[in-house]
Design a protein around this motif. Sequence first.
Motif, short mmCIF file in Angstrom:
data_model
loop_
_atom_site.label_atom_id
_atom_site.label_comp_id
_atom_site.label_asym_id
_atom_site.label_seq_id
_atom_site.Cartn_x
_atom_site.Cartn_y
_atom_site.Cartn_z
N GLY A 169 0.83 -1.01 0.08
CA GLY A 169 -0.18 0.19 -0.29
C GLY A 169 1.10 1.36 0.08
O GLY A 169 1.89 1.64 -0.75
N ARG A 170 0.47 1.76 1.07
CA ARG A 170 1.37 3.42 0.40
C ARG A 170 2.50 3.58 1.14
O ARG A 170 2.70 3.34 2.17
N SER A 171 3.21 4.58 0.52
CA SER A 171 4.46 4.03 1.20
C SER A 171 5.04 5.37 1.33
O SER A 171 4.11 6.14 0.42
N ARG A 172 6.13 6.08 1.14
CA ARG A 172 6.94 7.50 0.87
C ARG A 172 7.28 7.41 -1.08
O ARG A 172 7.13 8.15 -1.11
N ALA A 173 6.98 6.15 -1.84
CA ALA A 173 7.47 6.28 -2.83
C ALA A 173 6.55 6.08 -3.65
O ALA A 173 5.60 6.01 -5.21
N HIS A 174 5.64 5.24 -2.79
CA HIS A 174 4.20 4.39 -3.95
C HIS A 174 2.92 4.30 -3.10
O HIS A 174 3.02 4.49 -1.61
N ASP A 175 1.70 4.43 -4.29
CA ASP A 175 0.39 4.78 -3.63
C ASP A 175 -0.24 3.84 -4.26
O ASP A 175 -0.32 3.34 -4.86
N LEU A 176 -1.73 3.57 -3.45
CA LEU A 176 -2.02 2.62 -4.09
C LEU A 176 -3.93 3.13 -3.98
O LEU A 176 -4.80 2.78 -3.00
N PRO A 177 -4.89 3.86 -4.83
CA PRO A 177 -6.04 4.83 -5.08
C PRO A 177 -6.54 3.79 -5.21
O PRO A 177 -6.38 3.22 -6.10
N ARG A 178 -8.40 3.95 -4.66
CA ARG A 178 -9.26 3.16 -5.04
C ARG A 178 -9.55 2.70 -6.86
O ARG A 178 -9.41 1.56 -6.37
N SER A 198 -7.69 -20.23 -8.40
CA SER A 198 -9.18 -19.26 -7.21
C SER A 198 -7.41 -18.51 -6.98
O SER A 198 -6.78 -18.24 -7.65
N VAL A 199 -7.88 -17.36 -5.90
CA VAL A 199 -7.43 -16.65 -5.19
C VAL A 199 -7.52 -16.40 -3.66
O VAL A 199 -7.49 -17.56 -3.13
N MET A 200 -5.92 -16.75 -3.04
CA MET A 200 -5.94 -16.02 -1.49
C MET A 200 -5.24 -15.40 -1.05
O MET A 200 -4.00 -14.46 -1.48
N VAL A 201 -6.07 -14.14 -0.87
CA VAL A 201 -5.69 -12.47 -1.24
C VAL A 201 -5.50 -12.20 0.38
O VAL A 201 -6.01 -12.06 1.57
N SER A 202 -4.34 -11.33 0.88
CA SER A 202 -3.87 -11.02 1.94
C SER A 202 -2.99 -9.66 2.19
O SER A 202 -2.42 -9.26 0.86
N PHE A 203 -4.15 -8.81 2.72
CA PHE A 203 -4.13 -7.35 2.66
C PHE A 203 -2.64 -7.00 3.56
O PHE A 203 -2.34 -7.29 4.65
N THR A 204 -2.20 -5.81 3.67
CA THR A 204 -1.01 -5.09 4.97
C THR A 204 -1.48 -4.48 5.45
O THR A 204 -2.29 -3.83 5.19
N ARG A 205 -0.88 -3.70 6.52
CA ARG A 205 -1.72 -2.71 8.01
C ARG A 205 -1.19 -1.35 6.71
O ARG A 205 -1.72 -0.89 6.90
N ARG A 206 -0.42 -1.20 5.81
CA ARG A 206 -0.26 -0.69 5.01
C ARG A 206 -1.07 0.32 3.52
O ARG A 206 -1.08 0.95 3.12
#
Length: 323
Positions: A169-178, A198-206
Amino acid sequence: MAEGGRPLRIWAVSDGRAGIEAQALGLAEAVARIRPALITPKRIGWSHGLGRLPWRLIPPGAQAGDPVGPPYPDIWIAAGRATLPLSTRMLKRAAGKTFVVQTQDPKAPLDRFDLVIPPEHDQLSGPNVFPILGAPNRITPERLAVEHARFAEQLDALPRPRVAVIVGGRSRAHDLPRGKAAEMAAGIARSVNAAGGSVMVSFTRRTPAPAREAMTATLAGLPGVIWDGTGENPYFAYLAAADAILVTEDSTNLATDAAATGRPIFVLPMQGHSAKLARFHAELARRGVAAPFVGDLTSAPYPPLVETDRAARELLRRYDGSP
């Protein structure tokens, strides 16, 4: 062994954030696989908001969290900016009896450490610098097998190819807008549907909440599982069960973890750019480990990345005083 034939005493020091702590613990555990050792995690912080200051200005007496005092360990392995006020002083505080190791580029005088283990893409050099591809991690074949077994009932019935989708997700260099997240999810869905998988999806705290919501709205329509952040974390099980792994481009840790499995890796582009991470992904591509995601889910096999073990061997070689 340390003096008297006892196990080495190792402290794995971090601010406790999962990705940072994994580097210190992963390297400590790799040392312990080679030589008997007792590992103590140390999670530290700084009172009164002092942690935001440059490390030189932070008095060690303001340290919070787990106690850090004598008797000091045989080996100090630290990761992250929060550890620098202690790491940079440990050689002196321990009177040279503790071997001081720092992962990442400390952005501090290198003579404050016995060994620095940065990622190659930081382009750091020096007589006590041992660069590795990516970052130290805690992944071994044994751990993957154990974690897979814990979630086997949930994962093994999923149609193949099983695709792990690991989203930063969001960091100093990157972002993931909607909008970017929705576009990313649509591309993943097309490929997985076409493959019948099939998918196995894991998000992070960022991962920003709007991005998480947008991706979930699309990927929930596929066979598979999306971890909602509650209960036991299936992250390692997803990596172990995957036939292919998709990781966002914002994280060294995520790609390094994936590369330890030997499974096909595809990198998901985000908004923003990092020259350092671009060098990292280019080297992964050169070695045949990862490629940009363009819809395909297959690639040639490659040997799992074992840079943590290589770093551990070098650490012990230097600890033993070998030239």
